[in-house]
Scaffold this active site. Structure first.
Site, mmCIF file in Angstrom:
data_model
loop_
_atom_site.group_PDB
_atom_site.id
_atom_site.type_symbol
_atom_site.label_atom_id
_atom_site.label_comp_id
_atom_site.label_asym_id
_atom_site.label_seq_id
_atom_site.Cartn_x
_atom_site.Cartn_y
_atom_site.Cartn_z
ATOM 1 N N ASP A 133 1.115 -1.650 0.187
ATOM 2 C CA ASP A 133 0.153 0.231 0.280
ATOM 3 C C ASP A 133 1.225 1.006 -0.615
ATOM 4 O O ASP A 133 0.657 2.109 0.850
ATOM 5 C CB ASP A 133 -1.024 -0.167 1.257
ATOM 6 C CG ASP A 133 -2.436 -1.284 0.963
ATOM 7 O OD1 ASP A 133 -2.131 -1.657 -0.238
ATOM 8 O OD2 ASP A 133 -3.019 -1.187 2.168
ATOM 9 N N ASN A 157 -3.366 -4.073 -0.669
ATOM 10 C CA ASN A 157 -4.499 -4.374 -1.455
ATOM 11 C C ASN A 157 -4.369 -3.010 -3.126
ATOM 12 O O ASN A 157 -5.421 -2.869 -3.995
ATOM 13 C CB ASN A 157 -5.503 -4.994 -0.873
ATOM 14 C CG ASN A 157 -6.051 -3.606 0.092
ATOM 15 O OD1 ASN A 157 -4.844 -3.529 0.926
ATOM 16 N ND2 ASN A 157 -6.854 -3.038 -0.069
ATOM 17 N N HIS A 158 -3.855 -2.234 -2.303
ATOM 18 C CA HIS A 158 -4.087 -0.590 -3.407
ATOM 19 C C HIS A 158 -3.129 -0.804 -4.600
ATOM 20 O O HIS A 158 -3.818 -0.062 -5.481
ATOM 21 C CB HIS A 158 -4.101 0.383 -2.044
ATOM 22 C CG HIS A 158 -5.069 0.689 -1.515
ATOM 23 N ND1 HIS A 158 -5.525 1.455 -1.984
ATOM 24 C CD2 HIS A 158 -5.213 0.562 -0.791
ATOM 25 C CE1 HIS A 158 -6.832 1.985 -1.142
ATOM 26 N NE2 HIS A 158 -6.133 1.002 0.157
HETATM 27 MN MN LIG Z 1 -4.074 -2.353 2.826
#
Ligand SMILES: [Mn+2]
Length: 236
Positions: free
Chosen positions: A50, A76-77
């Site tokens: 991230d 996840n980004h």
């Molecule tokens: Mn994250």
């Protein structure tokens, strides 16, 4: 195929630090590294992912990824950006709410450049230290025997990566089960007030990207700076 599991040999000359989510706040990160006394000539920095979204300097991620002392796993980004470019199947309204606007507003050509750089990032890194190997990933470790992670990332790539990048299960359950076959695992993704170890899993996202501060975990000593790791919540 990109390398999903990266092994990094021991740093023979300096220190190794892990840092939590950066989310586009590279100036703050730089200032914290100065206070820490980080020496880019000898030390190395490992991001648990991230790097982008939310903060004002996401575009600097590419320059940081070119630095020889800087390593990062895919958060996840980064996964949002890759999926957006590769599949177009991202809920963009939801992503914009989570700070993805800078990316969505880039020209398609540049989006591809970022997505390709993020794709080259491993999902997990294993760093050798004098005391044994330390694992790094963004969110949660989906195996209870670390040496299985490499083959799981190959054989069940999608579900394994997804858990590594998105899961909040260990913290939600306050699960103290040890991950065997590794000295420690380090993760970000879910904010904590101070660095917190559950079993041998260190959660270090102390929200330096928001109103908190960046925590640096020394991978050799497993001590954190500026506030040390909390092992017992009752004593926090
Ligand atoms: Mn994250």
């Amino acid at each position: 195929m990109e390398q999903r599991f990266l092994r990094v040999p021991r740093n023979e000359t300096g220190r190794d630090f892990a840092v939590g989510d950066v989310h586009g706040h590279f100036s703050r990160l730089e200032a914290s590294l100065d206070r820490l006394g980080f020496d880019p000539g000898r030390d190395r920095l490992f991001s648990v992912g991230d790097l982008v979204d939310r903060g004002p300097e996401s575009e600097a991620a590419l320059q940081w990824l070119e630095r020889p002392w800087f390593y990062a796993v895919q958060g996840n980004h980064e996964d949002y950006a890759i999926r957006h470019v590769r599949t177009g199947k991202v809920d963009t309204r939801n992503w914009r709410d989570y700070g993805g606007g800078w990316f969505l507003d880039l020209p398609a050509e540049l989006q591809r450049v970022y997505a390709e750089a993020f794709e080259r990032l491993p999902i997990a890194i294993e760093v050798e230290t004098a005391e044994g190997a330390v694992g790094l990933l963004h969110a949660d470790c989906p195996v209870l025997f670390w040496p299985r992670l490499e083959s799981a990332l190959r054989d069940r790539a999608r579900s394994t990566s997804q858990a590594c990048q998105w899961s909040r299960e260990r913290l939600r359950l306050m699960d103290r089960t040890l991950v065997q076959g590794v000295r420690a695992v380090v993760a970000g993704h879910t904010p904590v007030a101070a660095p917190l170890v559950l079993g041998n899993v260190y959660h270090i996202d102390t929200e330096g990207w928001q109103s908190g501060y960046f925590s640096f975990l020394d991978l050799e000593t497993l001590r954190a700076w500026p506030n040390d790791v909390v092992t017992d919540l009752a004593g926090a």
